[in-house]
Design an enzyme around this catalytic site. Structure first.
Site, PDB file in Angstrom:
ATOM      1  N   ARG A   1      -6.171  10.670   9.683  1.00 41.94           N
ATOM      2  CA  ARG A   1      -7.545  10.259   9.404  1.00 41.94           C
ATOM      3  C   ARG A   1      -8.119   9.668  10.686  1.00 41.94           C
ATOM      4  NH1 ARG A   1      -7.310   5.639   6.447  1.00 41.94           N
ATOM      5  NH2 ARG A   1      -8.339   4.433   8.082  1.00 41.94           N
TER       6      ARG A   1
ATOM      7  N   HIS B   1       3.338   3.294   6.013  1.00 38.88           N
ATOM      8  CA  HIS B   1       2.150   2.944   6.778  1.00 38.88           C
ATOM      9  C   HIS B   1       2.474   1.777   7.722  1.00 38.88           C
ATOM     10  CE1 HIS B   1       0.371   5.470   3.805  1.00 38.88           C
ATOM     11  NE2 HIS B   1       0.366   4.560   2.848  1.00 38.88           N
TER      12      HIS B   1
ATOM     13  N   TYR C   1      -7.489   5.074  -4.345  1.00 40.91           N
ATOM     14  CA  TYR C   1      -8.702   4.511  -3.761  1.00 40.91           C
ATOM     15  C   TYR C   1      -8.776   4.729  -2.249  1.00 40.91           C
ATOM     16  CZ  TYR C   1      -5.256   0.832  -2.944  1.00 40.91           C
ATOM     17  OH  TYR C   1      -4.119   0.157  -2.584  1.00 40.91           O
TER      18      TYR C   1
ATOM     19  N   HIS D   1      -7.776  -2.356   2.842  1.00 35.87           N
ATOM     20  CA  HIS D   1      -6.547  -2.721   2.125  1.00 35.87           C
ATOM     21  C   HIS D   1      -6.227  -4.210   2.169  1.00 35.87           C
ATOM     22  CE1 HIS D   1      -5.985   1.399   1.456  1.00 35.87           C
ATOM     23  NE2 HIS D   1      -5.334   1.721   2.545  1.00 35.87           N
TER      24      HIS D   1
ATOM     25  N   LYS E   1       2.089   2.063  -3.424  1.00 38.50           N
ATOM     26  CA  LYS E   1       1.019   2.672  -4.226  1.00 38.50           C
ATOM     27  C   LYS E   1       0.751   4.112  -3.790  1.00 38.50           C
ATOM     28  CE  LYS E   1      -1.146  -1.750  -5.281  1.00 38.50           C
ATOM     29  NZ  LYS E   1      -2.305  -2.645  -5.031  1.00 38.50           N
TER      30      LYS E   1
ATOM     31  N   GLY F   1      -3.394   6.205   4.029  1.00 39.05           N
ATOM     32  CA  GLY F   1      -3.130   5.896   2.635  1.00 39.05           C
ATOM     33  C   GLY F   1      -3.424   7.078   1.727  1.00 39.05           C
TER      34      GLY F   1
ATOM     35  N   VAL G   1       0.837  -1.197   0.000  1.00 37.19           N
ATOM     36  CA  VAL G   1       0.000   0.000   0.000  1.00 37.19           C
ATOM     37  C   VAL G   1       0.871   1.246   0.000  1.00 37.19           C
ATOM     38  CG1 VAL G   1      -1.805   1.257   1.225  1.00 37.19           C
ATOM     39  CG2 VAL G   1      -1.823  -1.238   1.228  1.00 37.19           C
TER      40      VAL G   1
ATOM     41  N   GLU H   1      -7.851  -1.411  -6.004  1.00 37.06           N
ATOM     42  CA  GLU H   1      -8.131  -0.359  -6.978  1.00 37.06           C
ATOM     43  C   GLU H   1      -9.488  -0.547  -7.648  1.00 37.06           C
ATOM     44  OE1 GLU H   1      -5.510  -2.312  -6.939  1.00 37.06           O
ATOM     45  OE2 GLU H   1      -3.639  -1.168  -7.042  1.00 37.06           O
TER      46      GLU H   1
END
Length: 346
Positions: free
Chosen positions: A290, A99, A315, A244, A22, A311, A19, A250
């Protein structure tokens, strides 16, 4: 025109490595190269640091060179191994895009503090507190925020399974996303749930299942005057939300969709946003986070968790919520950079 030399650290040795890669790819698409000179620093799953040209699918082998972030403040940046000698690259700041473990828990933040290089996002203390859900709940409760009832199990500690208020969630206390999380309906399923959680952490949380909608709120900025994103709601078709963990996120989650702005009343929307700001401040967050919460049927907000390096993929929830409030990702990056440099000057 002088471009700021920005190191973007991604990858990492946690279960959230894919993740993170990405997220870095999305940052690359939205980074203004007229303003920034990026240095892509990838950490492999085995923990090796490499300087690469771009966070592509084969970044580890595409001409990547061994690199390290020097803890020596006089270096103020990177040491790149080249021809049996080290090349020095002085950085203006670092944007961590890591992350989970060793990314959100204060570890990389500690190394950056030693290096003297400004960095975006939460500091050591707030990162460590938010990573440990039991500490998060304890601090949030002191600020008047409702949290699930929970108990902590450490090591091979025993649990009286017959006295738990089923259903309960069993989860690693210090792990990202939904890895190792189980919803347990009865005492016969508790041992396997504990085993699953122990694969990711020696400290386990057993917490009550809160009846309500899962909602989230993106926060950006200084705790004294943060920018609050739109609220989202996780709409589930079955089971519980496993962020995730789908094979191809995606293309959409196997059991959930995200509604932004959330289809809740205006009063509930304001309550969720104000609660998110209170949590952000109480936990000492800065930069971005978040805040995930539950909205119960009687209109109460209960904290779920706080992600201090959420993230940033196409997405992911954070970019969607903050974009719905009028801030696309390029603007978010600019603000994170500005805050990091301002914080260093103070």
């Amino acid at each position: 025109m002088h471009r700021l030399k920005i190191g973007i650290i991604f990858g990492g040795s946690s279960e959230e490595h894919p993740v993170s890669v990405k997220s870095a790819q999305e940052v690359a698409k939205n980074l203004n190269t007229d303003t920034y000179e990026p240095y892509w620093i990838g950490i492999t799953q085995s923990g090796a640091w490499k300087l690469c040209a771009f966070p592509g699918a084969d970044w580890e082998n595409d001409g990547a060179r061994p690199v390290m972030l020097s803890p020596d403040r006089s270096v103020h940046g990177l040491l790149v191994l080249a021809q049996k000698r080290f090349e020095v690259i002085r950085l203006d700041l670092v944007l961590p895009v890591l992350h989970g473990t060793l990314g959100e828990d204060g570890a990389i933040q500690g190394l950056l503090e030693l290096s003297g290089v400004p960095y975006a996002g939460c500091d050591i203390q707030s990162s460590a507190i938010c990573m440990d859900k039991s500490l998060t709940y304890t601090v949030a409760k002191s600020a008047g925020i409702a949290t699930p009832e929970f108990r902590v199990v450490t090591g091979n500690g025993q649990v009286d399974a017959g006295r738990l208020p089923y259903p309960v969630f069993v989860k690693p206390a210090r792990s990202g996303s939904s890895f190792g999380v189980s919803k347990v309906a009865g005492e016969e399923d508790l041992p396997s749930a504990l085993d699953a959680a122990r694969q990711y952490d020696s400290k386990i949380l057993i917490e009550e299942a809160v009846a309500g909608s899962e909602v989230g709120c993106a926060i950006l900025g200084d705790p004294s005057s943060p920018i609050v994103g739109e609220v989202d709601r996780v709409a589930l078709s079955h089971g519980f939300f496993r962020i995730h963990q789908e094979d191809s996120p995606e293309t959409g989650s196997e059991n959930s969709t995200f509604i932004v702005p959330a289809d809740i009343s205006e009063a509930s929307r304001r309550l969720v946003q104000e609660s998110a700001k209170t949590i952000y401040r109480a936990l000492g967050c800065q930069g971005l986070a978040r805040v995930d919460m539950f909205l119960t049927e009687d209109g109460q907000v209960v904290l779920n968790e706080v992600n201090t390096l959420p993230g940033l993929t196409s997405y992911s929830r954070y970019p969607r919520m903050i974009a719905a409030a009028g801030l696309p990702l390029p603007d978010v990056i600019d603000r994170l950079v500005s805050m990091a440099l301002h914080r260093k000057k103070r």
